[in-house]
Write a protein that holds these residues in place. Structure first.
Motif, PDB file in Angstrom:
ATOM      1  N   ASP A   1       3.225  15.479   3.770  1.00 24.47           N
ATOM      2  CA  ASP A   1       3.664  16.810   3.379  1.00 24.47           C
ATOM      3  C   ASP A   1       5.181  16.829   3.277  1.00 24.47           C
ATOM      4  O   ASP A   1       5.847  15.828   3.527  1.00 24.47           O
ATOM      5  CB  ASP A   1       3.151  17.861   4.369  1.00 24.47           C
ATOM      6  CG  ASP A   1       3.612  17.605   5.792  1.00 24.47           C
ATOM      7  OD1 ASP A   1       4.110  16.506   6.063  1.00 24.47           O
ATOM      8  OD2 ASP A   1       3.458  18.498   6.623  1.00 24.47           O
ATOM      9  N   SER A   2       5.735  17.960   2.918  1.00 25.70           N
ATOM     10  CA  SER A   2       7.187  18.033   2.720  1.00 25.70           C
ATOM     11  C   SER A   2       7.959  17.910   4.032  1.00 25.70           C
ATOM     12  O   SER A   2       9.134  17.561   4.024  1.00 25.70           O
ATOM     13  CB  SER A   2       7.555  19.345   2.021  1.00 25.70           C
ATOM     14  OG  SER A   2       7.113  20.441   2.799  1.00 25.70           O
ATOM     15  N   ASN A   3       7.320  18.158   5.167  1.00 22.48           N
ATOM     16  CA  ASN A   3       7.986  18.035   6.463  1.00 22.48           C
ATOM     17  C   ASN A   3       7.773  16.676   7.126  1.00 22.48           C
ATOM     18  O   ASN A   3       8.245  16.457   8.237  1.00 22.48           O
ATOM     19  CB  ASN A   3       7.502  19.131   7.417  1.00 22.48           C
ATOM     20  CG  ASN A   3       7.913  20.491   6.952  1.00 22.48           C
ATOM     21  OD1 ASN A   3       8.972  20.653   6.359  1.00 22.48           O
ATOM     22  ND2 ASN A   3       7.072  21.476   7.201  1.00 22.48           N
ATOM     23  N   ARG A   4       7.022  15.805   6.493  1.00 21.05           N
ATOM     24  CA  ARG A   4       6.730  14.459   7.001  1.00 21.05           C
ATOM     25  C   ARG A   4       6.032  14.495   8.359  1.00 21.05           C
ATOM     26  O   ARG A   4       6.219  13.624   9.195  1.00 21.05           O
ATOM     27  CB  ARG A   4       7.992  13.622   7.119  1.00 21.05           C
ATOM     28  CG  ARG A   4       8.785  13.493   5.862  1.00 21.05           C
ATOM     29  CD  ARG A   4      10.032  12.702   6.142  1.00 21.05           C
ATOM     30  NE  ARG A   4      10.965  12.810   5.049  1.00 21.05           N
ATOM     31  CZ  ARG A   4      12.212  12.407   5.118  1.00 21.05           C
ATOM     32  NH1 ARG A   4      12.681  11.885   6.218  1.00 21.05           N
ATOM     33  NH2 ARG A   4      12.999  12.518   4.093  1.00 21.05           N
ATOM     34  N   LYS A   5       5.224  15.491   8.594  1.00 21.86           N
ATOM     35  CA  LYS A   5       4.543  15.639   9.879  1.00 21.86           C
ATOM     36  C   LYS A   5       3.154  15.014   9.875  1.00 21.86           C
ATOM     37  O   LYS A   5       2.674  14.545  10.888  1.00 21.86           O
ATOM     38  CB  LYS A   5       4.408  17.127  10.242  1.00 21.86           C
ATOM     39  CG  LYS A   5       5.722  17.814  10.446  1.00 21.86           C
ATOM     40  CD  LYS A   5       6.350  17.386  11.723  1.00 21.86           C
ATOM     41  CE  LYS A   5       7.634  18.157  11.958  1.00 21.86           C
ATOM     42  NZ  LYS A   5       8.429  17.624  13.010  1.00 21.86           N
ATOM     43  N   ARG A   6       2.509  15.012   8.741  1.00 24.93           N
ATOM     44  CA  ARG A   6       1.127  14.550   8.660  1.00 24.93           C
ATOM     45  C   ARG A   6       1.018  13.479   7.582  1.00 24.93           C
ATOM     46  O   ARG A   6       1.607  13.609   6.513  1.00 24.93           O
ATOM     47  CB  ARG A   6       0.233  15.739   8.313  1.00 24.93           C
ATOM     48  CG  ARG A   6      -1.218  15.418   8.365  1.00 24.93           C
ATOM     49  CD  ARG A   6      -2.042  16.706   8.387  1.00 24.93           C
ATOM     50  NE  ARG A   6      -3.431  16.345   8.324  1.00 24.93           N
ATOM     51  CZ  ARG A   6      -4.180  16.479   7.238  1.00 24.93           C
ATOM     52  NH1 ARG A   6      -3.679  17.011   6.153  1.00 24.93           N
ATOM     53  NH2 ARG A   6      -5.437  16.123   7.243  1.00 24.93           N
ATOM     54  N   PHE A   7       0.265  12.425   7.886  1.00 24.35           N
ATOM     55  CA  PHE A   7       0.047  11.340   6.937  1.00 24.35           C
ATOM     56  C   PHE A   7      -1.436  11.250   6.619  1.00 24.35           C
ATOM     57  O   PHE A   7      -2.283  11.500   7.473  1.00 24.35           O
ATOM     58  CB  PHE A   7       0.492   9.992   7.525  1.00 24.35           C
ATOM     59  CG  PHE A   7       1.932   9.943   7.912  1.00 24.35           C
ATOM     60  CD1 PHE A   7       2.908   9.847   6.948  1.00 24.35           C
ATOM     61  CD2 PHE A   7       2.310   9.985   9.240  1.00 24.35           C
ATOM     62  CE1 PHE A   7       4.244   9.791   7.302  1.00 24.35           C
ATOM     63  CE2 PHE A   7       3.632   9.930   9.609  1.00 24.35           C
ATOM     64  CZ  PHE A   7       4.603   9.836   8.635  1.00 24.35           C
ATOM     65  N   GLU A   8      -1.717  10.834   5.411  1.00 21.43           N
ATOM     66  CA  GLU A   8      -3.093  10.551   5.029  1.00 21.43           C
ATOM     67  C   GLU A   8      -3.088   9.263   4.222  1.00 21.43           C
ATOM     68  O   GLU A   8      -2.278   9.088   3.318  1.00 21.43           O
ATOM     69  CB  GLU A   8      -3.676  11.699   4.212  1.00 21.43           C
ATOM     70  CG  GLU A   8      -5.148  11.559   3.967  1.00 21.43           C
ATOM     71  CD  GLU A   8      -5.722  12.792   3.301  1.00 21.43           C
ATOM     72  OE1 GLU A   8      -6.250  12.641   2.183  1.00 21.43           O
ATOM     73  OE2 GLU A   8      -5.624  13.877   3.885  1.00 21.43           O
ATOM     74  N   ILE A   9      -3.999   8.375   4.557  1.00 14.05           N
ATOM     75  CA  ILE A   9      -4.096   7.081   3.901  1.00 14.05           C
ATOM     76  C   ILE A   9      -5.297   7.116   2.976  1.00 14.05           C
ATOM     77  O   ILE A   9      -6.371   7.575   3.357  1.00 14.05           O
ATOM     78  CB  ILE A   9      -4.251   5.955   4.938  1.00 14.05           C
ATOM     79  CG1 ILE A   9      -3.056   5.951   5.877  1.00 14.05           C
ATOM     80  CG2 ILE A   9      -4.410   4.605   4.261  1.00 14.05           C
ATOM     81  CD1 ILE A   9      -3.257   5.134   7.122  1.00 14.05           C
ATOM     82  N   GLY A  10      -5.114   6.639   1.752  1.00 16.11           N
ATOM     83  CA  GLY A  10      -6.202   6.657   0.788  1.00 16.11           C
ATOM     84  C   GLY A  10      -6.217   5.408  -0.065  1.00 16.11           C
ATOM     85  O   GLY A  10      -5.303   4.587  -0.030  1.00 16.11           O
ATOM     86  N   LEU A  11      -7.287   5.284  -0.842  1.00 11.98           N
ATOM     87  CA  LEU A  11      -7.471   4.147  -1.732  1.00 11.98           C
ATOM     88  C   LEU A  11      -7.840   4.669  -3.107  1.00 11.98           C
ATOM     89  O   LEU A  11      -8.637   5.602  -3.228  1.00 11.98           O
ATOM     90  CB  LEU A  11      -8.578   3.235  -1.189  1.00 11.98           C
ATOM     91  CG  LEU A  11      -8.811   1.927  -1.917  1.00 11.98           C
ATOM     92  CD1 LEU A  11      -7.606   1.007  -1.738  1.00 11.98           C
ATOM     93  CD2 LEU A  11     -10.051   1.252  -1.383  1.00 11.98           C
ATOM     94  N   SER A  12      -7.268   4.088  -4.130  1.00 10.26           N
ATOM     95  CA  SER A  12      -7.499   4.544  -5.493  1.00 10.26           C
ATOM     96  C   SER A  12      -7.531   3.361  -6.445  1.00 10.26           C
ATOM     97  O   SER A  12      -6.887   2.347  -6.203  1.00 10.26           O
ATOM     98  CB  SER A  12      -6.387   5.512  -5.904  1.00 10.26           C
ATOM     99  OG  SER A  12      -6.527   5.892  -7.246  1.00 10.26           O
TER     100      SER A  12
END
Length: 107
Positions: free
Chosen positions: A11-22
């Motif tokens: 997010d814009s605050n760098r608080k939450r990360f999500e890892i994905g595959l595409s």
């Protein structure tokens, strides 16, 4: 032979990360932009792809995802800073063109 792209979104605050595959990062970016529209403003807006890594096989990509899932936030931040020290969005949002509506004035 298809490429698999591992990505990390924040997010814009760098608080939450999500890892994905595409397999198609441009479609993924488009889906992220659509899911973060003004209708879905309840949660954090994960809209910045800040890390990508290419793989040629699905098995190695899944192994890397499993490895990253066990990382702490600090370890993920170090990984991101190695390739993207300023945390720039690697796929900036395209500006949406809105059709201008005709104006009518009452007399």
């Amino acid at each position: 032979m298809s490429n698999f792209i591992l990505y990390i979104v924040t997010d814009s605050n760098r608080k939450r990360f999500e890892i994905g595959l595409s397999t198609n990062i441009f479609n993924t970016v488009k889906k992220l932009q659509q899911s973060n529209s003004f209708i879905f403003n309840q949660g954090p807006s994960l809209n910045r792809i800040i890390y990508t890594e290419d793989f040629t096989s699905l098995e190695t990509a899944n192994k890397k995802i499993d490895e990253l899932q066990h990382f702490t936030a600090m370890q993920i931040e170090r990984l991101i800073r190695k390739s993207n020290p300023n945390w720039n969005n690697l796929f900036p949002q395209s500006h949406r063109d809105f059709a201008k509506s005709g104006t009518s004035y009452a007399a």
